[in-house]
Design a protein around this motif. Structure first.
Motif, PDB file in Angstrom:
ATOM      1  N   UNK A   1      10.933 -53.305  66.234  1.00 23.52           N
ATOM      2  CA  UNK A   1      11.365 -54.706  66.261  1.00 23.52           C
ATOM      3  C   UNK A   1      10.323 -55.614  66.893  1.00 23.52           C
ATOM      4  N   UNK A   2       9.700 -55.149  67.992  1.00 23.90           N
ATOM      5  CA  UNK A   2       8.716 -55.984  68.681  1.00 23.90           C
ATOM      6  C   UNK A   2       7.516 -56.243  67.760  1.00 23.90           C
ATOM      7  N   UNK A   3       7.109 -55.214  67.035  1.00 20.16           N
ATOM      8  CA  UNK A   3       5.972 -55.375  66.120  1.00 20.16           C
ATOM      9  C   UNK A   3       6.307 -56.369  65.014  1.00 20.16           C
ATOM     10  N   UNK A   4       7.541 -56.311  64.543  1.00 19.09           N
ATOM     11  CA  UNK A   4       7.970 -57.218  63.474  1.00 19.09           C
ATOM     12  C   UNK A   4       7.876 -58.666  63.938  1.00 19.09           C
ATOM     13  N   UNK A   5       8.268 -58.924  65.195  1.00 24.63           N
ATOM     14  CA  UNK A   5       8.213 -60.286  65.716  1.00 24.63           C
ATOM     15  C   UNK A   5       6.755 -60.704  65.957  1.00 24.63           C
ATOM     16  N   UNK A   6       5.942 -59.774  66.454  1.00 21.06           N
ATOM     17  CA  UNK A   6       4.511 -60.066  66.667  1.00 21.06           C
ATOM     18  C   UNK A   6       3.839 -60.455  65.362  1.00 21.06           C
ATOM     19  N   UNK A   7       4.145 -59.675  64.342  1.00 19.20           N
ATOM     20  CA  UNK A   7       3.528 -59.908  63.035  1.00 19.20           C
ATOM     21  C   UNK A   7       3.921 -61.289  62.504  1.00 19.20           C
ATOM     22  N   UNK A   8       5.173 -61.659  62.727  1.00 18.16           N
ATOM     23  CA  UNK A   8       5.651 -62.982  62.313  1.00 18.16           C
ATOM     24  C   UNK A   8       4.872 -64.068  63.052  1.00 18.16           C
ATOM     25  N   UNK A   9       4.729 -63.892  64.380  1.00 18.57           N
ATOM     26  CA  UNK A   9       4.012 -64.885  65.177  1.00 18.57           C
ATOM     27  C   UNK A   9       2.560 -65.010  64.720  1.00 18.57           C
ATOM     28  N   UNK A  10       1.967 -63.854  64.404  1.00 12.91           N
ATOM     29  CA  UNK A  10       0.573 -63.879  63.984  1.00 12.91           C
ATOM     30  C   UNK A  10       0.414 -64.676  62.689  1.00 12.91           C
ATOM     31  N   UNK A  11       1.323 -64.458  61.740  1.00  8.84           N
ATOM     32  CA  UNK A  11       1.256 -65.193  60.480  1.00  8.84           C
ATOM     33  C   UNK A  11       1.430 -66.686  60.725  1.00  8.84           C
ATOM     34  N   UNK A  12       2.344 -67.040  61.639  1.00  4.85           N
ATOM     35  CA  UNK A  12       2.577 -68.458  61.926  1.00  4.85           C
ATOM     36  C   UNK A  12       1.350 -69.086  62.573  1.00  4.85           C
ATOM     37  N   UNK A  13       0.682 -68.322  63.459  1.00  7.15           N
ATOM     38  CA  UNK A  13      -0.543 -68.818  64.091  1.00  7.15           C
ATOM     39  C   UNK A  13      -1.603 -69.080  63.030  1.00  7.15           C
ATOM     40  N   UNK A  14      -1.599 -68.247  61.987  1.00  6.35           N
ATOM     41  CA  UNK A  14      -2.558 -68.433  60.895  1.00  6.35           C
ATOM     42  C   UNK A  14      -2.073 -69.483  59.894  1.00  6.35           C
ATOM     43  N   UNK A  15      -1.051 -70.251  60.275  1.00  9.46           N
ATOM     44  CA  UNK A  15      -0.498 -71.331  59.440  1.00  9.46           C
ATOM     45  C   UNK A  15       0.028 -70.838  58.093  1.00  9.46           C
ATOM     46  N   UNK A  16       0.677 -69.690  58.100  1.00  3.03           N
ATOM     47  CA  UNK A  16       1.296 -69.200  56.869  1.00  3.03           C
ATOM     48  C   UNK A  16       2.814 -69.273  57.047  1.00  3.03           C
ATOM     49  N   UNK A  17       3.523 -70.033  56.204  1.00  2.00           N
ATOM     50  CA  UNK A  17       4.980 -69.980  56.252  1.00  2.00           C
ATOM     51  C   UNK A  17       5.461 -68.618  55.740  1.00  2.00           C
ATOM     52  N   UNK A  18       6.426 -68.051  56.441  1.00  4.36           N
ATOM     53  CA  UNK A  18       6.817 -66.672  56.164  1.00  4.36           C
ATOM     54  C   UNK A  18       8.267 -66.602  55.708  1.00  4.36           C
ATOM     55  N   UNK A  19       8.506 -65.916  54.619  1.00  5.24           N
ATOM     56  CA  UNK A  19       9.864 -65.669  54.163  1.00  5.24           C
ATOM     57  C   UNK A  19      10.428 -64.450  54.874  1.00  5.24           C
ATOM     58  N   UNK A  20      11.710 -64.523  55.237  1.00  6.13           N
ATOM     59  CA  UNK A  20      12.350 -63.392  55.895  1.00  6.13           C
ATOM     60  C   UNK A  20      13.647 -63.048  55.196  1.00  6.13           C
ATOM     61  N   UNK A  21      13.968 -61.760  55.182  1.00  6.06           N
ATOM     62  CA  UNK A  21      15.319 -61.352  54.780  1.00  6.06           C
ATOM     63  C   UNK A  21      16.110 -61.115  56.053  1.00  6.06           C
ATOM     64  N   UNK A  22      17.301 -61.682  56.134  1.00  5.86           N
ATOM     65  CA  UNK A  22      18.073 -61.582  57.379  1.00  5.86           C
ATOM     66  C   UNK A  22      19.546 -61.303  57.085  1.00  5.86           C
ATOM     67  N   UNK A  23      20.259 -60.908  58.126  1.00  3.38           N
ATOM     68  CA  UNK A  23      21.712 -60.778  58.034  1.00  3.38           C
ATOM     69  C   UNK A  23      22.344 -62.055  58.557  1.00  3.38           C
ATOM     70  N   UNK A  24      23.267 -62.647  57.820  1.00  2.95           N
ATOM     71  CA  UNK A  24      23.827 -63.928  58.247  1.00  2.95           C
ATOM     72  C   UNK A  24      24.701 -63.816  59.487  1.00  2.95           C
ATOM     73  N   UNK A  25      25.267 -62.637  59.715  1.00  2.00           N
ATOM     74  CA  UNK A  25      26.212 -62.496  60.823  1.00  2.00           C
ATOM     75  C   UNK A  25      25.590 -62.918  62.152  1.00  2.00           C
ATOM     76  N   UNK A  26      24.313 -62.684  62.323  1.00  4.53           N
ATOM     77  CA  UNK A  26      23.667 -62.916  63.620  1.00  4.53           C
ATOM     78  C   UNK A  26      22.991 -64.269  63.720  1.00  4.53           C
ATOM     79  N   UNK A  27      23.056 -65.095  62.689  1.00  4.24           N
ATOM     80  CA  UNK A  27      22.387 -66.395  62.743  1.00  4.24           C
ATOM     81  C   UNK A  27      23.321 -67.435  63.352  1.00  4.24           C
TER      82      UNK A  27
END
Lengths: 335, 144
Positions: free
Chosen positions: A85-111
């Motif tokens: 999980x930590x790596x998944x969040x790091x990877x997301x942050x890294x993409x955002x730092x590189x100015x790439x909008x990122x699509x995610x698949x999520x479960x709605x229950x937790x949003x």
């Protein structure tokens, strides 16, 4: 921060696909993404249960549209899933730092920003993350009118929701796009795919045959299940048909919008006629939903019965059969 | 929206959908909750509420542990709860029995507490807090 244009859409997956493509310079509507992605479908799968009720689906399996978009020549989509999980969040942050909008698949229950009553354990919701401020992620959730925020902790939970269709932290972004799409060929391909699904399946539970099958089953529900359970089953069918993301009429209207757009794109009025017939099918689905709602509310007219509803569904089946047979002929003429 | 319990389940979220205008052309229009959707959604929630009150009855009469309430209220079955807490299904099934639940180790309790976003003390004392999706940012427990 990434200058991401949020556009509200009727369905999350086609909305995310269209918004990501548009960000990358390919201006495309949601309906077009839905059609090219071959999003329309019908399946009545009683051996798969959701809250003890049979699965009815009006669209292609979750992820299908994105998969089809990723397969378009010239488009490269980077897709990753994670165990950690930590790596998944790091990877997301890294993409955002590189100015790439990122699509995610999520479960709605937790949003947490979702309306309370829609927080079911549904794990194939798509959204785009386009920034981070402090501990909050900035999210373009295509079914919401405005961009939203979500605390990191909750987003992490949503990315690692368990159960059916578990996202496993899935993230994706476009790394390469062509300057222009070869729309006509993609349109033909998308329509061919949907025709095959709606008409060509050997299984009686899929496509137009599936709609007829549902009609036959639905007719027998009061006798087989008793009236209370029959009403629950009925409500479930309508819920799947009219839930957020269907654009009403179980995606039929959205596909109609796609066909109209194709008619303009390809200068072909035949597609406009197909769209009109599909609109009739969507209207018939809605007519069924209205009657079903009266029954579920115990406010049924004497003429609201299960056989009448089955008749309406059969009418949908015959209209859709007509549309897709016509489209099939059209597709065959194109090549 | 004639009856109060049939309120718009999207809480006023304005969703968009496709519809045909007078020229027969499709446009994307905004509007929250078409009537039949609200009816069938309300029906589904009534069903969940029924299950929750059945779970509460069972707990009151000592036939189930408070885990039964938390699972039902959060719409999780044994399989899903087992997956989230990383244990076998039969363990979860066992913990539904008050005898075994009251003998859980602090570690096991903590797993459930994290999942249902309550404190371990709530679980130990059998306090029935609202489900995850009812929680507001202030995290105030409300009493019915």
């Amino acid at each position: 921060m990434i200058d991401f244009t949020h556009r509200q859409s009727a369905h999350c997956e086609s909305g995310v696909a269209a918004n990501l493509l548009t960000y990358n310079g390919i201006h495309i509507s949601e309906a077009m993404a839905f059609g090219i992605g071959g999003g329309l479908f019908f399946g009545y799968l009683p051996f798969i249960r959701i809250n003890h009720l049979p699965l009815v689906t009006y669209r292609a399996a979750a992820g299908k549209i994105l998969q089809q978009i990723a397969a378009v020549p010239g488009i490269t989509m980077v897709r990753k899933t994670f165990r950690d999980q930590a790596r998944a969040m790091d990877e997301l942050d890294r993409a955002l730092t590189a100015s790439i909008p990122v699509g995610l698949q999520t479960g709605v229950f937790w949003l947490p920003y979702f309306p309370r009553a829609l927080r079911f354990h549904f794990n194939a919701h798509n959204l785009v993350v386009y920034g981070k401020e402090g501990n909050d992620y900035l999210i373009s959730d295509p079914v919401f009118p405005e961009p939203v925020r979500c605390p990191a902790k909750d987003l992490q939970r949503a990315r690692f929701a368990s159960g059916a269709l578990a996202p496993k932290g899935k993230m994706y972004y476009l790394s390469r796009v062509p300057t222009e799409l070869d729309r006509p060929s993609l349109i033909v391909q998308g329509i061919r795919f949907v025709c095959k699904m709606m008409l060509g399946s050997p299984f009686p539970l899929i496509g137009v045959k599936g709609i007829t099958f549902l009609a036959g089953r639905l007719e027998k529900w009061p006798r087989r299940l008793g009236s209370e359970k029959a009403d629950l089953h009925l409500g479930h069918v309508v819920r799947m048909q009219e839930e957020i993301g269907t654009g009403g009429g179980g995606f039929r209207f959205m596909y109609g919008a796609f066909l109209q757009e194709c008619a303009d794109e390809m200068q072909d009025d035949f597609l406009r006629d197909c769209a009109a017939t599909l609109t009739l099918a969507g209207d018939a689905w809605r007519q069924f939903a209205v009657m079903a709602a009266r029954i579920c509310k115990n406010r049924a007219d004497p003429k609201d019965t299960y056989p009448v509803m089955a008749g309406t569904i059969r009418q949908c089946a015959s209209l859709e059969k007509h549309v897709f047979e016509n489209l099939q002929t059209w597709v065959n003429e194109q090549s | 929206m004639e009856q109060p319990h049939e309120k718009d389940v999207t809480e006023g979220l304005a969703t968009v959908s496709y519809s045909v205008n007078s020229d027969g052309a499709y446009t994307l229009v905004s509007g929250s909750g078409w009537h039949p959707v609200n009816v069938v959604n309300a029906q589904a929630w009534r069903e969940i509420e029924k299950e929750i009150s059945a779970a509460e009855d069972k707990i009151r009469s000592g036939r189930a542990s408070c885990l039964q309430y938390y699972m039902t209220a959060n719409q999780m079955d044994i399989g899903l709860t087992a997956k989230y807490t990383g244990q076998a299904r039969w363990r979860v099934r066992l913990h539904l029995v008050p005898f075994f639940f009251s003998r859980l180790t602090p570690d096991a309790i903590r797993k459930y507490a994290e999942l249902f976003q309550v404190t371990p003390e709530d679980l130990k004392n059998g306090r029935l807090k609202p489900p995850v999706y009812e929680r507001r940012k202030d995290q105030q427990p409300h009493h019915d």
